[in-house]
Design a protein around this motif. Structure first.
Motif, short mmCIF file in Angstrom:
data_model
loop_
_atom_site.label_atom_id
_atom_site.label_comp_id
_atom_site.label_asym_id
_atom_site.label_seq_id
_atom_site.Cartn_x
_atom_site.Cartn_y
_atom_site.Cartn_z
N ILE A 171 0.84 -1.20 0.00
CA ILE A 171 0.00 0.00 0.00
C ILE A 171 0.87 1.25 0.00
O ILE A 171 0.66 2.18 -0.80
N PHE A 172 1.87 1.26 0.89
CA PHE A 172 2.76 2.42 1.01
C PHE A 172 4.00 2.16 0.18
O PHE A 172 4.93 1.48 0.61
N PHE B 215 7.90 14.59 4.42
CA PHE B 215 6.99 14.35 5.54
C PHE B 215 7.49 15.12 6.75
O PHE B 215 8.70 15.16 7.03
N CYS B 216 6.55 15.71 7.51
CA CYS B 216 6.96 16.51 8.66
C CYS B 216 5.96 16.38 9.80
O CYS B 216 4.74 16.43 9.58
N GLN C 13 8.31 6.78 5.07
CA GLN C 13 9.57 6.26 4.55
C GLN C 13 9.34 5.12 3.56
O GLN C 13 10.07 4.99 2.56
N ALA C 14 8.32 4.30 3.80
CA ALA C 14 8.00 3.24 2.84
C ALA C 14 7.56 3.82 1.51
O ALA C 14 7.74 3.20 0.46
N ALA D 204 14.95 6.91 -1.46
CA ALA D 204 15.30 5.55 -1.87
C ALA D 204 15.91 4.78 -0.71
O ALA D 204 15.63 3.58 -0.51
N HIS D 205 16.76 5.45 0.07
CA HIS D 205 17.35 4.82 1.26
C HIS D 205 16.26 4.41 2.25
O HIS D 205 16.29 3.30 2.80
N ASN D 206 15.28 5.29 2.45
CA ASN D 206 14.19 4.99 3.39
C ASN D 206 13.36 3.80 2.92
O ASN D 206 13.01 2.92 3.72
#
Length: 359
Positions: A169-170, A257-258, A279-280, A330-332
């Protein structure tokens, strides 16, 4: 053999969290006492609550579930609840004792405050003490294990399994995410800091006038967000309450995102599932340093002081550098797949139950 698990919900249990994860454990059939129909393959027992005070205090809601004593112990292997100080955990402990060894007890905990003030207040203290007879204490963060040990719980009963996020989903989808759009998907409450994020946006827009903020969620500070969104020059819009797919779509259309959590007398940020979802989806995260949210937010994401200027500086770092934003995103995504994939983490939770069953 199928594990039969009875879940005792809090009156305000949020969907797709602990109960949902239990239902995703392999070879597990879950029955849940809950006010609202839960998400997932779960047998729902619609339940009411005795709730003298309706104010919600995290997992310390002052409420007891009705009807637990009518559930036949012969139909279950486990009774499970959320947090040691919740009154439904006290009820689950009593249910386990009445079952005379036929039913094991598990308590899921996120608690990261070594000396939770609620533990000193009856009847929360009684719930805590009753949980000392539990067979499994399943921690969602490393800090929860430390908290249990400091409160005299036996290490043999403790397992730590970090929560998962649905990476199907994410997931990253490039549908307009190059826009300088900041996203906030958390409760609209003071402890999550939407007021601080609104302040930071105005500072950001001095350097990036086209920057916007989309807010998703409900809570007592909704009027503050509505007031900002009513001003076309603010760059703020309110998406309201969204389901998981709606949140995923919003994240996928955003750049950063914050949030800005701050501690209260009885709570500090424990992990933050919204961080994992962001992050996903491949977003960098900028947030204030609070509690143990460093267990979810690792460098090169940014943990900053509780200050609007510091938040704005962090946001500008990502909004003004597309290559950096892409690299961190991409790292996340890779870390979420490796460490927080939902199916993998639910299987690990099942392994924790199986360890106790084998012993």
């Amino acid at each position: 053999m199928t594990r039969r698990l009875l879940w005792v919900s809090l009156p305000d249990q949020r969907a797709r969290r602990e109960l949902y994860w239990m239902s995703r454990m392999p070879d597990t059939k879950v029955t849940a006492l809950a006010a609202q129909e839960p998400v997932g393959d779960i047998t729902w027992v619609p339940s009411t609550y005795r709730r003298p005070i309706k104010r919600f205090i995290e997992a310390g809601a002052f409420a007891w579930v009705d009807g637990l004593e009518r559930q036949p112990a012969s139909e279950y292997d486990w009774v499970t609840s959320l947090e040691l100080c919740s009154l439904v955990t006290g009820q689950a402990s009593k249910y386990r004792r009445r079952a005379s060894g036929r039913v094991k007890q598990a308590v899921i905990t996120w608690e990261n405050m070594p000396y939770q003030p609620l533990y000193r207040v009856p009847p929360y203290k009684q719930a805590l003490e009753s949980a000392r007879g539990a067979d499994l204490l399943l921690c969602m963060v490393d800090a929860a294990r430390d908290h249990l040990l400091l409160n005299g719980f036996t290490d043999e009963l403790i397992r730590v399994v970090k929560p998962g996020v649905d990476t199907e989903i994410f997931r990253p989808r490039r549908d307009g995410a190059d826009r300088p759009q900041i996203v906030f998907t958390s409760p609209l409450a003071e402890n999550k800091g939407i007021d601080r994020v609104l302040e930071a946006l105005q500072i950001v827009r001095r350097s990036v006038p086209e920057a916007t903020l989309v807010v998703a969620g409900q809570g007592p500070l909704r009027p503050l967000v509505e007031q900002a969104a009513a001003d076309p020059s603010s760059g703020v819009s309110l998406a309201g309450q969204l389901d998981a797919h709606g949140v995923a779509d919003l994240l996928a259309s955003s750049a950063v995102f914050c949030t800005a959590p701050r501690p209260t007398w009885k709570w500090s940020e424990q992990l933050g599932l919204a961080y994992l979802e962001a992050q996903a989806t491949g977003l960098p995260v900028v947030t204030t340093r609070c509690g143990t949210n460093d267990e979810a937010v690792h460098a090169p994401n940014l943990l900053v002081d509780d200050d609007a200027e510091a938040l704005a500086d962090g946001l500008l770092r990502f909004l003004q550098d597309t290559a950096l934003r892409t690299s961190v995103g991409a790292h996340n995504r890779a870390r979420m797949l490796a460490e927080h994939d939902l199916a993998t983490q639910c299987a690990r939770m099942g392994d924790a139950f199986a360890d106790v069953e084998r012993s």
